[in-house]
Scaffold this active site. Structure first.
Site, PDB file in Angstrom:
ATOM      1  N   SER A 186       0.705  -1.099   0.033  1.00 26.49           N
ATOM      2  CA  SER A 186      -0.076  -0.045  -0.117  1.00 26.49           C
ATOM      3  C   SER A 186       0.812   1.118  -0.149  1.00 26.49           C
ATOM      4  CB  SER A 186      -0.952  -0.002   1.199  1.00 26.49           C
ATOM      5  OG  SER A 186      -2.123   0.621   0.907  1.00 26.49           O
ATOM      6  N   ASP A 212      -0.775  -4.972  -3.677  1.00 29.10           N
ATOM      7  CA  ASP A 212      -2.091  -4.068  -3.778  1.00 29.10           C
ATOM      8  C   ASP A 212      -2.281  -2.867  -3.629  1.00 29.10           C
ATOM      9  OD1 ASP A 212      -4.568  -5.142  -3.877  1.00 29.10           O
ATOM     10  OD2 ASP A 212      -5.319  -4.550  -1.956  1.00 29.10           O
ATOM     11  N   HIS A 338      -6.878  -7.018   1.414  1.00 34.08           N
ATOM     12  CA  HIS A 338      -6.151  -5.784   1.253  1.00 34.08           C
ATOM     13  C   HIS A 338      -4.566  -6.509   1.617  1.00 34.08           C
ATOM     14  CE1 HIS A 338      -4.360  -2.094   0.277  1.00 34.08           C
ATOM     15  NE2 HIS A 338      -4.077  -1.641   1.598  1.00 34.08           N
TER      16      HIS A 338
END
Length: 373
Positions: A186, A212, A338
């Site tokens: 992220s 992700d 996630h």
């Protein structure tokens, strides 16, 4: 990033840090008592290694995943930094590899705990260095003051990450940074992309992997962040309650990963309850800048490239063209949420060990000059 990231925005929390205890593996990676300082700043390093006199570590303690934690201190005219990292050194620093990991916003270095364990099982000679950003485990203050510096631009966070890598190299007395693979989840993906695009690690960098996050969907998801922050629990009665919330909400889908990482996301109040360690709302002014321009930087980054997503994501035009041209490896893991490296740590480790082996040029044996092949 994908619908999974948007879900995380409506059901995802950050991570904390347990107190050090012992690990037998730490003895396999002895540290030098000396530390060096750079020419333009005062740099010192304190190392925490669990003592054999301490009580045994719980199954989820950081010592079950890393050999040691380091507190790396660096002072200059503008700031006083105490950086925090987890480390298991490569068996031979000259050969590596070193997997350098950076967590996402609100998370901690222990989001890579179970992943680190799996890397060592699949590649025993490998090292793993897990960094913690300022206000996420590392602390950066004004000189001579306890006032924290609230600066979270991508340039600042990348500078912090590079400082942690270099200070670790100095502490371990490595002649140079081991051959490395950068891995970022992220926000961490944006940070390692910046390092790769600026060639910050020089020839030591084999490649980098982003977990992700895609520029377009990340920017879209930011509009939900304030709603997420206001809707998640603000306090927990116990660590068990916090771990249960993470798994029940499917923020983290692995019980083992949640037990390893969630305690490091929280800090205990005088009343005995637990609150979030990181104030994510303080980072609001920088949210959009974290991801703007990321696709272009990703494609121009030095070394091999991998993009690992938790679902079929919309690649923007630049990434779509880059993928068709074979400029990076795309992997989709629909079974993960996630937090890919926490939900499927074994699969993530397997893919990254393969990525390293496929792109490790040192393994190539060239014929002597003048001889025909």
């Amino acid at each position: 990033m994908s619908d999974l990231f948007r879900q995380s925005v409506d059901s995802v929390p950050p991570r904390p840090k347990p107190n050090p205890i012992s690990i037998s593996e730490a003895d396999e990676h002895p540290l030098s008592d000396s530390s060096s300082s750079s020419a333009d700043s005062t740099a010192s390093v304190n190392t925490v290694r669990p003592s054999s006199r301490e009580q045994p570590a719980s199954d989820s303690h950081w010592t079950n995943y890393f050999a040691q934690e380091l507190f790396l201190e660096k002072d200059d005219e503008s700031q006083s930094a105490s950086y925090h990292v987890y480390l298991t050194a490569p068996l031979d620093p000259k050969k590596g590899p070193l997997f350098i990991c950076h967590h996402g916003a609100g998370a901690s270095g222990l989001s890579f705990a179970v992943f680190a364990q799996q890397i060592r099982r699949k590649l025993p000679e490998a090292g793993i260095l897990s960094l913690e950003a300022r206000a996420h485990g590392s602390r950066v203050t004004k000189p001579g003051s306890e006032e924290e510096i609230l600066a979270f631009s991508i340039e600042t966070l990348a500078t912090d990450a590079l400082a942690m890598i270099n200070l670790t190299k100095e502490k371990m007395n490595w002649p140079s940074t081991p051959r490395s693979v950068l891995i970022g989840h992220s926000l961490g993906g944006a940070i390692v992309t910046d390092l790769a695009a600026s060639f910050a690690l020089g020839p030591s960098l084999i490649g980098f992997c982003v977990l992700d996050v895609v520029e377009g969907s990340a920017l879209e998801a930011l509009s939900h962040m304030k709603t997420y922050l206001s809707s998640r629990p603000s306090i927990f009665n116990s660590l068990d309650e916090a771990i249960a919330w993470h798994t029940r909400s499917r923020t983290i889908r692995s019980q083992e990963s949640a037990q390893a990482s969630v305690p490091s996301l929280l800090t205990q109040t005088p009343s005995g309850k637990y609150i979030w360690r990181t104030d994510l709302s303080a980072t609001t002014p920088w949210w959009e800048s974290w991801f703007t321009g990321m696709s272009q930087k990703f494609l121009k980054g030095r070394g091999a490239k991998m993009l690992m997503l938790a679902g079929t994501d919309r690649l923007d035009r630049e990434l779509m063209i880059g993928q068709m041209q074979g400029k990076f490896q795309l992997v989709v893991l629909p079974e993960a949420g996630h937090f890919i490296q926490e939900d499927v740590p074994e699969k993530t480790a397997e893919l990254l060990v393969e990525f390293f082996r496929r792109n490790d040029r040192s393994a190539l044996v060239l014929p002597p000059k003048g001889k025909k092949v």
